[in-house]
Design a protein around this motif. Structure first.
Motif, mmCIF file in Angstrom:
data_model
loop_
_atom_site.group_PDB
_atom_site.id
_atom_site.type_symbol
_atom_site.label_atom_id
_atom_site.label_comp_id
_atom_site.label_asym_id
_atom_site.label_seq_id
_atom_site.Cartn_x
_atom_site.Cartn_y
_atom_site.Cartn_z
ATOM 1 N N VAL A 290 7.476 -6.796 -13.541
ATOM 2 C CA VAL A 290 6.415 -7.706 -13.118
ATOM 3 C C VAL A 290 5.012 -7.139 -13.319
ATOM 4 N N GLY A 291 4.890 -5.947 -13.875
ATOM 5 C CA GLY A 291 3.559 -5.440 -14.180
ATOM 6 C C GLY A 291 3.421 -3.954 -13.913
ATOM 7 N N GLU A 292 2.347 -3.381 -14.469
ATOM 8 C CA GLU A 292 2.137 -1.943 -14.334
ATOM 9 C C GLU A 292 1.463 -1.545 -13.019
ATOM 10 N N GLU A 293 0.827 -2.475 -12.344
ATOM 11 C CA GLU A 293 0.279 -2.171 -11.020
ATOM 12 C C GLU A 293 1.465 -1.906 -10.098
ATOM 13 N N PRO A 294 1.587 -0.712 -9.526
ATOM 14 C CA PRO A 294 2.842 -0.312 -8.889
ATOM 15 C C PRO A 294 3.233 -1.103 -7.659
ATOM 16 N N ALA A 295 2.290 -1.813 -7.038
ATOM 17 C CA ALA A 295 2.621 -2.557 -5.822
ATOM 18 C C ALA A 295 3.133 -3.960 -6.100
ATOM 19 N N ARG A 296 3.141 -4.374 -7.353
ATOM 20 C CA ARG A 296 3.491 -5.770 -7.639
ATOM 21 C C ARG A 296 4.923 -6.119 -7.233
ATOM 22 N N ALA A 297 5.853 -5.199 -7.404
ATOM 23 C CA ALA A 297 7.230 -5.488 -6.986
ATOM 24 C C ALA A 297 7.291 -5.715 -5.475
ATOM 25 N N ALA A 298 6.551 -4.907 -4.713
ATOM 26 C CA ALA A 298 6.511 -5.071 -3.263
ATOM 27 C C ALA A 298 5.864 -6.398 -2.877
ATOM 28 N N ASP B 200 0.822 -1.213 0.000
ATOM 29 C CA ASP B 200 0.000 0.000 0.000
ATOM 30 C C ASP B 200 0.856 1.264 0.000
ATOM 31 N N ARG B 201 2.028 1.194 0.597
ATOM 32 C CA ARG B 201 2.920 2.357 0.554
ATOM 33 C C ARG B 201 3.447 2.573 -0.860
ATOM 34 N N ALA B 202 3.691 1.482 -1.588
ATOM 35 C CA ALA B 202 4.112 1.609 -2.987
ATOM 36 C C ALA B 202 3.006 2.247 -3.815
ATOM 37 N N ARG B 203 1.767 1.843 -3.572
ATOM 38 C CA ARG B 203 0.637 2.433 -4.305
ATOM 39 C C ARG B 203 0.524 3.926 -4.011
ATOM 40 N N ALA B 204 0.698 4.287 -2.748
ATOM 41 C CA ALA B 204 0.599 5.695 -2.377
ATOM 42 C C ALA B 204 1.717 6.514 -3.022
ATOM 43 N N ALA B 205 2.921 5.958 -3.063
ATOM 44 C CA ALA B 205 4.040 6.668 -3.684
ATOM 45 C C ALA B 205 3.804 6.839 -5.179
ATOM 46 N N LEU C 97 16.256 -8.321 -9.315
ATOM 47 C CA LEU C 97 15.536 -7.112 -8.917
ATOM 48 C C LEU C 97 14.217 -7.066 -9.665
ATOM 49 N N PHE C 98 13.147 -6.738 -8.945
ATOM 50 C CA PHE C 98 11.818 -6.611 -9.540
ATOM 51 C C PHE C 98 11.468 -5.134 -9.708
ATOM 52 N N TYR C 99 10.725 -4.845 -10.786
ATOM 53 C CA TYR C 99 10.238 -3.490 -11.017
ATOM 54 C C TYR C 99 8.778 -3.548 -11.437
ATOM 55 N N ALA C 100 8.005 -2.546 -11.014
ATOM 56 C CA ALA C 100 6.597 -2.432 -11.399
ATOM 57 C C ALA C 100 6.272 -0.954 -11.587
ATOM 58 N N GLY C 101 5.254 -0.689 -12.394
ATOM 59 C CA GLY C 101 4.841 0.690 -12.620
ATOM 60 C C GLY C 101 4.875 1.049 -14.090
ATOM 61 N N SER C 102 5.624 2.082 -14.434
ATOM 62 C CA SER C 102 5.648 2.594 -15.804
ATOM 63 C C SER C 102 6.400 1.655 -16.739
ATOM 64 N N ARG C 103 5.647 0.966 -17.597
ATOM 65 C CA ARG C 103 6.280 0.067 -18.560
ATOM 66 C C ARG C 103 7.161 0.853 -19.530
ATOM 67 N N GLU C 104 6.700 2.029 -19.912
ATOM 68 C CA GLU C 104 7.462 2.864 -20.832
ATOM 69 C C GLU C 104 8.824 3.216 -20.235
ATOM 70 N N SER C 105 8.834 3.559 -18.965
ATOM 71 C CA SER C 105 10.091 3.914 -18.310
ATOM 72 C C SER C 105 11.013 2.711 -18.213
ATOM 73 N N PHE C 106 10.437 1.564 -17.880
ATOM 74 C CA PHE C 106 11.277 0.369 -17.778
ATOM 75 C C PHE C 106 11.876 0.018 -19.129
ATOM 76 N N ASP C 107 11.058 0.040 -20.179
ATOM 77 C CA ASP C 107 11.570 -0.306 -21.506
ATOM 78 C C ASP C 107 12.668 0.658 -21.942
ATOM 79 N N THR C 108 12.508 1.928 -21.610
ATOM 80 C CA THR C 108 13.495 2.925 -22.009
ATOM 81 C C THR C 108 14.816 2.744 -21.277
#
Length: 296
Positions: free
Chosen positions: A165-173, A104-109, A139-150
């Motif tokens: 691991v996905g665009e839902e920002p809490a998935r890495a957590a 939930d803290r990842a979602r809030a951030a 290392l896992f990352y979630a959130g902006s797919r565009e940023s990760f691809d870049t």
């Protein structure tokens, strides 16, 4: 932001110079990325500066120096406090927060970043500092797919097993805490096994060489249990819960007789007994999932 992968050296900033932050900054330097560092308290990062990192005088100065801004601090209370006044400075940059905390803290951030049109990736580092920068570092990352691809190539400086691991920002957590849940449960079981052996006059070092048998069967158990849980079906074709729960009971009684703490074993037995009471005695151990998600 362009979606073209960024392959040339990328100016990066690392905020937070604890042991992990220093390892991350060192990996970026080792891969040839111009690296700026900043820490809330002074006196850290001298080794990085000696290797060519730039120490910023302020957090804002550090942020403005990087295209990718990596934050690695003790928790989201700390990262929120650092980032709160930096919304304008973060514009046009990618914020990568690898601070470990609750989903939930990842979602809030991520929501805070979205409100300010800041490209955001939430990350989780799954290896100790010594492994950072190696092909085995996960290392896992979630959130902006565009940023990760870049910036995937840039982020791979931190580890060969860099995984989106996905665009839902809490998935890495979620991945982080799930794997750590397994780790801490396993390491606690290991220490209890050594305690039991020593209570019976056997050295822990005498038991250790044979643990590879147990460790070796875990990967197929993990994949099989995952498939059963996702399917909601738990055929106990090789070993059933009733038989295995009896073994847990033996360990529990033997440990209690030697005066050991048995709280972890009691919890395991309680969940197994609840699943058995619900008709899963002939099913696989994975059926205890039903008792975990519906404890009442």
């Amino acid at each position: 932001m362009s979606t073209t992968p960024h392959t040339s050296p990328t100016p990066v900033t690392v905020i937070g110079l604890g042991a992990m932050g220093r390892a991350l900054a060192g990996a970026f330097l080792g891969a040839g990325h111009p690296t700026t560092v900043w820490n809330r308290s002074p006196g850290k990062g001298e080794d990085l500066v000696a290797r060519g990192a730039v120490r910023a005088a302020t957090a804002e100065e550090a942020v403005r120096a990087g295209e990718v801004v990596v934050v690695c601090v003790v928790g989201y209370d700390a990262s929120d406090a650092i980032l709160a006044p930096l919304g304008d400075a973060l514009q046009g940059r990618v914020l990568v927060n690898v601070t470990s905390d609750l989903p939930d803290r990842a979602r809030a951030a991520a929501a805070w970043a979205a409100e300010r049109s800041i490209a955001y990736l939430d990350g989780a580092v799954m290896v100790p500092t010594a492994v950072i920068g190696t092909p085995d570092a996960l290392l896992f990352y979630a959130g902006s797919r565009e940023s990760f691809d870049t910036y995937e190539t840039t982020l791979r400086a931190l580890g060969g097993r860099t995984t989106f691991v996905g665009e839902e920002p809490a998935r890495a957590a979620v991945y982080d805490l799930s794997l750590l849940d397994f780790f801490y449960g396993s390491i606690s079981g290991l220490i209890h096994a050594f305690a039991f052996a020593k209570a019976e006059g056997v050295q822990a070092a005498d038991i250790a060489p044979y643990l590879d048998t147990i460790v070796g069967i875990m990967p197929p158990i993990a994949s099989g249990s995952a498939a059963e849980i996702d399917a909601g079906s738990y055929p106990g074709t090789e070993a059933n819960l009733g038989t295995m729960a009896a073994s847990v009971d033996h360990i529990l009684h033997a440990s209690r007789a030697r005066g050991l703490d048995v709280s972890q074993l009691e919890a395991i037995k309680k969940v197994a007994d609840l699943a058995i009471a619900r008709g899963h005695a002939k099913d696989d151990w994975a059926s205890t999932y039903e008792a975990l998600v519906k404890p009442a």
